[in-house]
Motif scaffolding. Sequence first.
Motif, mmCIF file in Angstrom:
data_model
loop_
_atom_site.group_PDB
_atom_site.id
_atom_site.type_symbol
_atom_site.label_atom_id
_atom_site.label_comp_id
_atom_site.label_asym_id
_atom_site.label_seq_id
_atom_site.Cartn_x
_atom_site.Cartn_y
_atom_site.Cartn_z
ATOM 1 N N ALA A 1 -26.991 2.250 -16.013
ATOM 2 C CA ALA A 1 -26.948 3.655 -15.597
ATOM 3 C C ALA A 1 -28.103 3.964 -14.642
ATOM 4 O O ALA A 1 -27.939 4.705 -13.671
ATOM 5 C CB ALA A 1 -26.998 4.577 -16.823
ATOM 6 N N ILE A 2 -29.283 3.383 -14.898
ATOM 7 C CA ILE A 2 -30.445 3.592 -14.018
ATOM 8 C C ILE A 2 -30.162 2.984 -12.643
ATOM 9 O O ILE A 2 -30.444 3.595 -11.608
ATOM 10 C CB ILE A 2 -31.720 2.979 -14.629
ATOM 11 C CG1 ILE A 2 -32.070 3.689 -15.938
ATOM 12 C CG2 ILE A 2 -32.884 3.059 -13.647
ATOM 13 C CD1 ILE A 2 -33.194 3.018 -16.713
ATOM 14 N N VAL B 1 -27.286 2.512 -11.195
ATOM 15 C CA VAL B 1 -26.299 3.339 -10.498
ATOM 16 C C VAL B 1 -26.977 4.601 -9.965
ATOM 17 O O VAL B 1 -26.758 5.002 -8.824
ATOM 18 C CB VAL B 1 -25.113 3.697 -11.437
ATOM 19 C CG1 VAL B 1 -24.224 4.759 -10.823
ATOM 20 C CG2 VAL B 1 -24.312 2.448 -11.764
ATOM 21 N N GLU B 2 -27.803 5.229 -10.797
ATOM 22 C CA GLU B 2 -28.491 6.467 -10.392
ATOM 23 C C GLU B 2 -29.411 6.233 -9.200
ATOM 24 O O GLU B 2 -29.491 7.062 -8.295
ATOM 25 C CB GLU B 2 -29.307 7.009 -11.581
ATOM 26 C CG GLU B 2 -30.076 8.281 -11.285
ATOM 27 C CD GLU B 2 -29.172 9.495 -11.111
ATOM 28 O OE1 GLU B 2 -29.584 10.421 -10.399
ATOM 29 O OE2 GLU B 2 -28.057 9.502 -11.682
ATOM 30 N N LEU B 3 -30.098 5.089 -9.168
ATOM 31 C CA LEU B 3 -31.046 4.789 -8.093
ATOM 32 C C LEU B 3 -30.400 4.018 -6.943
ATOM 33 O O LEU B 3 -31.080 3.716 -5.961
ATOM 34 C CB LEU B 3 -32.231 3.995 -8.643
ATOM 35 C CG LEU B 3 -33.080 4.716 -9.683
ATOM 36 C CD1 LEU B 3 -34.169 3.806 -10.218
ATOM 37 C CD2 LEU B 3 -33.690 5.976 -9.079
ATOM 38 N N ASP B 4 -29.121 3.687 -7.077
ATOM 39 C CA ASP B 4 -28.391 2.944 -6.056
ATOM 40 C C ASP B 4 -29.102 1.627 -5.722
ATOM 41 O O ASP B 4 -29.410 1.325 -4.568
ATOM 42 C CB ASP B 4 -28.222 3.802 -4.795
ATOM 43 C CG ASP B 4 -27.201 3.198 -3.837
ATOM 44 O OD1 ASP B 4 -26.280 2.492 -4.307
ATOM 45 O OD2 ASP B 4 -27.334 3.419 -2.610
ATOM 46 N N GLN C 1 -29.380 -4.073 -10.937
ATOM 47 C CA GLN C 1 -29.991 -4.112 -12.264
ATOM 48 C C GLN C 1 -31.222 -5.018 -12.253
ATOM 49 O O GLN C 1 -32.191 -4.762 -12.968
ATOM 50 C CB GLN C 1 -28.982 -4.597 -13.297
ATOM 51 C CG GLN C 1 -27.869 -3.593 -13.562
ATOM 52 C CD GLN C 1 -26.940 -4.072 -14.658
ATOM 53 O OE1 GLN C 1 -27.369 -4.700 -15.631
ATOM 54 N NE2 GLN C 1 -25.658 -3.759 -14.503
#
Length: 155
Positions: A3-4, A6-9, A12
């Motif tokens: 999720a992090i 995706v949020e920060l584009d 992983q």
Amino acid sequence: MPAIAVELDCSQKTVRCWLHRFNRSGLAGLDDLGGQGRKRRITEEKRSRIIALVKTVPPGRLRWEPVGELWAFDESGPPEWTLDSLAAAARAEGIEVGRSQVRRILLAEGVRWRRTRSWTRSKDPDFAGKGRGSSASTPSHPTARRSSAPTNWGR
């Protein structure tokens, strides 16, 4: 962690790297490490001297004397700044720099230049042209333009 990312584009793996740095060093681990990448070949002071050189009058440029005669500071010098003449002038001042590096410095500073073009045309067969451009990479004649006829590409 997904999720992090995706949020920060970002990936992983990048998120994991920054979390490990934070866990090892706290907030100081999030600072820029610096020292990454290639070091500059010339100092900021020398870059400034090259940029200042562009603003000077070329030594071969003709000027009017107060008595009404044309003269040049150095008749053998360049009448206009070109990348080659700027690189040569910088080397004469002790700055080891090449033509392409001068070009990159000027582009980074937003300095723009244009080739000098003669407005004089002559039908006289003995008239001598200006010669080649400033270097072998500068074409002496414009290249032919492509036809502007419409095409059916992509249909």
